[in-house]
Design a protein around this motif. Structure first.
Motif, PDB file in Angstrom:
ATOM      1  N   SER A 131      25.152  17.277  36.960  1.00 43.53           N
ATOM      2  CA  SER A 131      25.522  17.487  38.361  1.00 43.53           C
ATOM      3  C   SER A 131      27.042  17.523  38.439  1.00 43.53           C
ATOM      4  N   PRO A 132      27.599  18.134  39.467  1.00 39.70           N
ATOM      5  CA  PRO A 132      29.054  18.105  39.613  1.00 39.70           C
ATOM      6  C   PRO A 132      29.611  16.678  39.640  1.00 39.70           C
ATOM      7  N   ALA A 133      28.895  15.741  40.252  1.00 42.84           N
ATOM      8  CA  ALA A 133      29.363  14.350  40.311  1.00 42.84           C
ATOM      9  C   ALA A 133      29.461  13.735  38.919  1.00 42.84           C
ATOM     10  N   ALA A 134      28.496  14.048  38.049  1.00 42.70           N
ATOM     11  CA  ALA A 134      28.515  13.503  36.687  1.00 42.70           C
ATOM     12  C   ALA A 134      29.648  14.095  35.865  1.00 42.70           C
ATOM     13  N   ALA A 135      30.021  15.323  36.150  1.00 42.07           N
ATOM     14  CA  ALA A 135      31.165  15.923  35.446  1.00 42.07           C
ATOM     15  C   ALA A 135      32.477  15.403  36.023  1.00 42.07           C
ATOM     16  N   LEU A 136      32.558  15.300  37.323  1.00 38.14           N
ATOM     17  CA  LEU A 136      33.807  14.887  37.967  1.00 38.14           C
ATOM     18  C   LEU A 136      34.187  13.448  37.647  1.00 38.14           C
ATOM     19  N   HIS A 160      33.365  25.727  37.345  1.00 38.47           N
ATOM     20  CA  HIS A 160      32.145  25.870  36.550  1.00 38.47           C
ATOM     21  C   HIS A 160      30.878  25.397  37.272  1.00 38.47           C
ATOM     22  N   VAL A 161      31.022  25.019  38.533  1.00 37.48           N
ATOM     23  CA  VAL A 161      29.850  24.589  39.303  1.00 37.48           C
ATOM     24  C   VAL A 161      29.039  25.820  39.695  1.00 37.48           C
ATOM     25  N   THR A 173      24.840  22.673  39.572  1.00 37.50           N
ATOM     26  CA  THR A 173      24.940  22.181  38.197  1.00 37.50           C
ATOM     27  C   THR A 173      26.227  22.641  37.536  1.00 37.50           C
ATOM     28  N   VAL A 174      26.553  21.980  36.432  1.00 35.92           N
ATOM     29  CA  VAL A 174      27.677  22.360  35.582  1.00 35.92           C
ATOM     30  C   VAL A 174      27.149  22.408  34.157  1.00 35.92           C
TER      31      VAL A 174
END
Length: 188
Positions: A131-136, A160-161, A173-174
């Motif tokens: 998820s974007p939150a997990a990447a950020l 990349h989202v 997603t990313v």
């Protein structure tokens, strides 16, 4: 008796030919029309195949964004989850170990801020996306190790989202592999 055996044999042979020969050849022909020509969509960098777009890979170096943990060590031949429930003591130990590792490598992050997907196994063990939150939440670590401005790494993640399918179905997603390959092109 001959009246029943001969039709049964004919039907059996017909179904074997249909299900074991014609149907697999038909599916293989359809696979040849797909982008990976039936072999999966490969990702290349510098002329070398570095992975598959739809299969997760293990990234543990601090200079990369980490993928979701895999119960099958990212082995596509043995796709599957841990099959342990949330009350299983072994599963709880695994999750706690993932939390502890994440906190050691990401100082300044509280346990409550960690997205569950970064410390729990998926059903397939092969998830290529976060998820974007997990990447950020990993931006600070990656930027620090690579001596890059956090804003540049944050912008790279945002670029990349991928939104939901047709804007409606599924989460944003990313793709971790494509993000990490793009990260390698950034200069400090």
């Amino acid at each position: 008796m001959k009246k029943y055996i001969l039709p049964a044999l004919k039907l059996t042979l017909s179904l074997i030919i249909l299900c074991a020969v014609i149907y697999p050849l038909f599916i293989a022909a359809i696979g040849r029309l797909t982008p990976g020509h039936g072999r999966g969509k490969t990702v290349t960098a510098n002329g070398k195949v570095v992975g598959y777009a739809l299969l997760g890979q293990k990234f543990t170096d601090d200079k990369y964004f980490w993928s979701r943990p895999s119960a099958v060590a990212y082995n596509a031949a043995g796709s599957g989850g841990s099959n342990k429930g949330p009350s299983n003591p072994d599963y709880i130990k695994d999750v706690q170990a993932h939390i502890d590792t994440f906190l050691v490598h990401n100082p300044g992050v509280d346990k409550a801020q960690i997205p569950a997907e970064l410390v729990t196994y998926s059903g397939s063990g092969l998830d290529p996306d976060l998820s974007p939150a997990a990447a950020l939440i990993q931006v600070k670590r990656v930027a620090s190790v690579r001596h890059l401005p956090e804003a540049a790494v944050h912008a790279l993640v945002e670029s990349h989202v991928k939104g939901p399918f047709l804007g409606l179905f599924g989460p944003s997603t990313v793709n971790v592999l494509s993000l990490n390959l793009a990260l390698d092109t950034l200069k400090p």
